[in-house]
Scaffold this motif. Structure first.
Motif, PDB file in Angstrom:
ATOM      1  N   UNK A 115     -10.036  22.547   0.090  1.00 13.80           N
ATOM      2  CA  UNK A 115     -11.080  22.515   1.117  1.00 13.80           C
ATOM      3  C   UNK A 115     -12.099  21.428   0.833  1.00 13.80           C
ATOM      4  N   UNK A 116     -12.495  20.768   1.880  1.00 16.00           N
ATOM      5  CA  UNK A 116     -13.513  19.727   1.724  1.00 16.00           C
ATOM      6  C   UNK A 116     -14.876  20.377   1.465  1.00 16.00           C
ATOM      7  N   UNK A 117     -15.693  19.664   0.714  1.00 14.37           N
ATOM      8  CA  UNK A 117     -17.041  20.192   0.453  1.00 14.37           C
ATOM      9  C   UNK A 117     -17.984  19.862   1.599  1.00 14.37           C
ATOM     10  N   UNK A 118     -17.495  19.045   2.497  1.00 10.47           N
ATOM     11  CA  UNK A 118     -18.357  18.596   3.591  1.00 10.47           C
ATOM     12  C   UNK A 118     -17.891  19.182   4.920  1.00 10.47           C
ATOM     13  N   UNK A 119     -18.670  18.915   5.943  1.00  3.89           N
ATOM     14  CA  UNK A 119     -18.393  19.548   7.234  1.00  3.89           C
ATOM     15  C   UNK A 119     -17.495  18.697   8.139  1.00  3.89           C
ATOM     16  N   UNK A 120     -17.066  17.560   7.643  1.00  2.00           N
ATOM     17  CA  UNK A 120     -16.127  16.766   8.435  1.00  2.00           C
ATOM     18  C   UNK A 120     -15.168  16.006   7.516  1.00  2.00           C
ATOM     19  N   UNK A 121     -14.034  15.649   8.078  1.00  2.00           N
ATOM     20  CA  UNK A 121     -13.058  14.901   7.262  1.00  2.00           C
ATOM     21  C   UNK A 121     -12.294  13.894   8.119  1.00  2.00           C
ATOM     22  N   UNK A 122     -11.791  12.903   7.444  1.00  2.00           N
ATOM     23  CA  UNK A 122     -10.996  11.860   8.099  1.00  2.00           C
ATOM     24  C   UNK A 122     -10.100  11.247   7.018  1.00  2.00           C
ATOM     25  N   UNK A 123      -8.830  11.014   7.358  1.00  3.19           N
ATOM     26  CA  UNK A 123      -7.894  10.501   6.357  1.00  3.19           C
ATOM     27  C   UNK A 123      -7.141   9.275   6.871  1.00  3.19           C
ATOM     28  N   UNK A 124      -6.735   8.463   5.903  1.00  3.17           N
ATOM     29  CA  UNK A 124      -5.924   7.273   6.216  1.00  3.17           C
ATOM     30  C   UNK A 124      -4.590   7.454   5.491  1.00  3.17           C
ATOM     31  N   UNK A 125      -3.512   7.356   6.265  1.00  2.18           N
ATOM     32  CA  UNK A 125      -2.178   7.520   5.667  1.00  2.18           C
ATOM     33  C   UNK A 125      -1.517   6.150   5.596  1.00  2.18           C
ATOM     34  N   UNK A 126      -0.997   5.826   4.424  1.00  4.13           N
ATOM     35  CA  UNK A 126      -0.331   4.531   4.229  1.00  4.13           C
ATOM     36  C   UNK A 126       1.114   4.789   3.802  1.00  4.13           C
ATOM     37  N   UNK A 127       2.047   4.279   4.599  1.00  2.00           N
ATOM     38  CA  UNK A 127       3.472   4.433   4.280  1.00  2.00           C
ATOM     39  C   UNK A 127       4.020   3.051   3.932  1.00  2.00           C
ATOM     40  N   UNK A 128       4.629   2.948   2.761  1.00  2.00           N
ATOM     41  CA  UNK A 128       5.219   1.671   2.348  1.00  2.00           C
ATOM     42  C   UNK A 128       6.731   1.823   2.322  1.00  2.00           C
ATOM     43  N   UNK A 129       7.431   0.890   2.969  1.00  2.00           N
ATOM     44  CA  UNK A 129       8.896   0.945   2.971  1.00  2.00           C
ATOM     45  C   UNK A 129       9.455  -0.036   1.943  1.00  2.00           C
ATOM     46  N   UNK A 130      10.772   0.062   1.725  1.00  2.00           N
ATOM     47  CA  UNK A 130      11.419  -0.711   0.653  1.00  2.00           C
ATOM     48  C   UNK A 130      11.207  -2.221   0.803  1.00  2.00           C
TER      49      UNK A 130
END
Lengths: 262, 198
Positions: free
Chosen positions: B168-183
């Motif tokens: 759980x986040x300690x804050x009241x909002x969240x945002x994530x960045x997903x990075x997918x690297x291919x071969x």
């Protein structure tokens, strides 16, 4: 004169019939082998509610089952013989749905529960092999054979891998609760004692129809169960063991046929 | 009699072609797929199954991300042609299966928090290990995924994962960045919308 011949014919007929009866009776008494096959049902008397450790006796589950008896008796005298009985049976929980609901209800306040239909998971298979003396009472076409059998019970497949999948309400926690019978720690082979009686009616010289009643008693059955909680959030697995010592008492009532061989 | 013999000779390549087609069954036509795009959506896992949500706020303990990798067909195996007659294929006894094959392999998947998550994970920190695939299997902390891309139909199929947040986040909002690297070294990345946690 006519009346005289008529009475004589009637007497001869009766005499012939009595002789035939006596011959048949002799055959019934002389036959050394009796091979029987019966099917029937098992009425539980005490203590074989296989899921007790989980249900804490709060669910009334009877283990009424079906069985087949294979029986071979050898009579070494006119009255006395020895009998071998093979009795495999399946105990089907008559209230599997209720049992399942009991387990589910323990979690529904906090989790969404996905459960497989439990019927196949909580069936038990028991095979009895018994041997003992039998006594044959013959009256006309009827035979009554009381017997006292001793032997072993082989227990198998109770509560196998029954898994409840729990998903936390308003949360991400996932848990798999698996209920198992610990075969290695449980009684696999146990003693069984069975006073029984077979009632036969000879339809022909060698064929008889039977009805039999077996009272089955196992003095000590140790059943060990485990619950395994796999918590995916904490990545932890915890196992709890439940030991259940019981006696097993049941009445098997069956019907079938027998072959009487010399 | 002569005519029959001529007809037999004429039909011979056809029969040979049929036999050849029957005796040489290809394993199935192969198609190659590669990742084309990445799509990122927020999941609400408060119910029995996670659902994609467009809501501004969701429960703090129910957060998840749906990562959808769109694929494209980049190659197709050359069709086997019969040796004698094209029409022999009309009589072929092999099933016409096809298999997916991947040109790309997902090498790593990493999740970074775009805003402060807790006292130890400030904005830009790697929080990959906080996410579990379908809520049961943790994403490798080093991000090494090493997962070939397969689509099992002739048409490209998206490959999707549900990444469920197990902390759980300690804050009241969240945002994530997903990075997918291919071969091939190519990177696909996407940032989720800011979600309020209640």
């Amino acid at each position: 004169m006519k009346a005289y011949f008529f009475i004589l014919a009637a007497l001869l007929f009766c005499l012939a019939n009595i002789q035939a009866q006596q011959k048949k009776k002799l055959y019934a008494e002389r036959s050394k082998f009796m091979m029987s096959l019966e099917g029937g049902g098992l009425i539980p008397v005490h203590g074989f509610s296989i899921q007790d450790p989980f249900f804490k006796n709060s669910v009334n589950i009877s283990d009424a089952g079906g069985f087949v008896i294979g029986r071979i008796a050898y009579f070494f005298s006119k009255k006395w013989g020895a009998e071998f009985e093979f009795l495999p049976w399946i105990a089907k929980s008559s209230d599997a749905g209720k049992a399942q609901q009991y387990l589910i209800n323990q979690f529904t306040s906090k989790y969404y529960v996905t459960a497989p239909w439990p019927q196949n998971n909580i069936d038990a298979g028991v095979v009895s092999f018994m041997i003992g003396p039998t006594y044959k009472i013959t009256t006309g076409r009827f035979m009554i054979m009381p017997k006292l059998l001793f032997g072993i019970n082989s227990y198998d497949g109770m509560m196998n891998n029954y898994t409840l999948h729990l998903k936390e309400k308003q949360g991400n926690e996932i848990i798999d609760m698996t209920y198992n019978w610990n075969q290695d720690a449980s009684t696999e082979i146990g003693w069984v004692f069975s006073p029984a009686c077979t009632f036969s009616y000879r339809v022909t010289k060698i064929l008889a129809v039977n009805m039999s009643v077996n009272y089955l008693y196992s003095p000590s059955v140790r059943l060990v169960y485990t619950t395994t909680e796999q918590n995916y959030k904490s990545q932890r697995q915890t196992t709890q063991e439940y030991i259940f010592e019981t006696t097993f008492q049941s009445v098997a009532v069956g019907a079938g046929f027998s072959l009487l061989l010399k | 009699m002569k005519l029959t013999r001529i007809l037999c000779w004429l039909l011979l390549p056809m029969i040979a072609g049929t036999i050849e087609a029957c005796c040489h069954c290809p394993e199935g036509l192969k198609y190659q797929f590669a990742i084309d795009k990445i799509k990122l959506e927020v999941l609400d896992n408060g119910g029995q199954v996670p659902v994609i949500t467009g809501a501004d706020s969701i429960c703090k303990k129910c957060y998840g991300l749906r990562v959808e990798l769109e694929t494209i067909k980049v190659g197709q195996q050359k069709v086997h042609k019969p040796l004698f007659l094209e029409s022999a294929y009309a009589n072929r006894c092999c099933t016409s299966g096809f298999t997916g094959d991947s040109r790309d392999t997902i090498q790593t998947v990493q999740v970074f928090t775009a805003i402060d998550f807790d006292s130890t994970h400030k904005a830009g920190s790697d929080v990959t290990s906080y996410f579990f695939i379908d809520g049961t299997k943790p994403l490798p902390a080093n991000g090494v995924f090493n997962q070939p891309i397969y689509t099992f139909t002739e048409e490209p199929m998206p490959i999707d994962y549900n990444f469920i947040l197990m902390h759980e986040s300690e804050y009241s909002q969240c945002q994530f960045r997903v990075v997918v690297t291919v071969a091939s070294g190519k990177q696909f990345e996407k940032t989720s919308v800011v979600t309020h946690l209640i």
